[in-house]
Design a protein around this motif. Structure first.
Motif, PDB file in Angstrom:
ATOM      1  N   PHE A   2       0.806  -1.221   0.000  1.00 32.17           N
ATOM      2  CA  PHE A   2       0.000   0.000   0.000  1.00 32.17           C
ATOM      3  C   PHE A   2       0.842   1.277   0.000  1.00 32.17           C
ATOM      4  N   PHE A   5      -0.593   4.644   0.932  1.00 31.12           N
ATOM      5  CA  PHE A   5      -0.911   4.921   2.331  1.00 31.12           C
ATOM      6  C   PHE A   5       0.352   4.993   3.199  1.00 31.12           C
ATOM      7  N   LEU A   8       0.200   7.359   6.172  1.00 32.31           N
ATOM      8  CA  LEU A   8      -0.804   6.917   7.135  1.00 32.31           C
ATOM      9  C   LEU A   8      -0.331   5.676   7.886  1.00 32.31           C
ATOM     10  N   ILE A   9       0.324   4.771   7.195  1.00 34.48           N
ATOM     11  CA  ILE A   9       0.862   3.567   7.841  1.00 34.48           C
ATOM     12  C   ILE A   9       1.862   3.962   8.921  1.00 34.48           C
ATOM     13  N   LEU A  12      -0.105   5.408  11.859  1.00 33.97           N
ATOM     14  CA  LEU A  12      -0.840   4.382  12.609  1.00 33.97           C
ATOM     15  C   LEU A  12       0.095   3.468  13.401  1.00 33.97           C
ATOM     16  N   PHE A  19      -3.306  -1.866  14.900  1.00 32.87           N
ATOM     17  CA  PHE A  19      -2.758  -1.791  13.547  1.00 32.87           C
ATOM     18  C   PHE A  19      -1.320  -2.301  13.521  1.00 32.87           C
ATOM     19  N   ILE A  62      -5.883  -5.040   7.173  1.00 30.80           N
ATOM     20  CA  ILE A  62      -5.050  -3.828   7.200  1.00 30.80           C
ATOM     21  C   ILE A  62      -5.624  -2.781   6.256  1.00 30.80           C
ATOM     22  N   TYR A  63      -6.023  -3.196   5.073  1.00 28.16           N
ATOM     23  CA  TYR A  63      -6.587  -2.270   4.092  1.00 28.16           C
ATOM     24  C   TYR A  63      -7.855  -1.611   4.634  1.00 28.16           C
ATOM     25  N   LEU A  66      -6.920   1.026   7.066  1.00 25.69           N
ATOM     26  CA  LEU A  66      -6.386   2.186   6.355  1.00 25.69           C
ATOM     27  C   LEU A  66      -7.501   3.016   5.718  1.00 25.69           C
ATOM     28  N   SER A  70      -8.379   6.835   6.813  1.00 24.26           N
ATOM     29  CA  SER A  70      -8.178   7.902   5.839  1.00 24.26           C
ATOM     30  C   SER A  70      -9.460   8.689   5.562  1.00 24.26           C
TER      31      SER A  70
END
Length: 71
Positions: A2, A5, A8-9, A12, A19, A62-63, A66, A70
């Motif tokens: 990803f 992201f 964002l990853i 998190l 996460f 996980i997706y 995310l 988001s």
């Protein structure tokens, strides 16, 4: 995983324990699968396929985290 992201990853992983556990478990499974496919660890093809399914389920989870984060 990803790349869209990535920021964002990182955020998190620093603030969301759930996460972080999911992400770390996914990475550990990935390495475990690679070791089995390279015959570093003993395994059967059925075991490898089961691990791949588990890894894919984690990736889906996980997706979803995310996407939710988001929004």
């Amino acid at each position: 995983m990803f790349p869209e992201f990535r920021d964002l990853i990182t955020k998190l992983k620093g603030h969301d324990a759930h996460f972080t556990r999911l992400f770390d478990k996914h990475n550990a499974l990935d390495q475990h699968i690679k070791n089995k496919e390279a015959h570093i660890e003993p395994s059967t093809q059925i075991e490898i396929e089961q691990l791949k399914k588990e890894k894919l389920a984690l990736k889906d989870e996980i997706y979803q985290v995310l996407l939710k984060a988001s929004a």
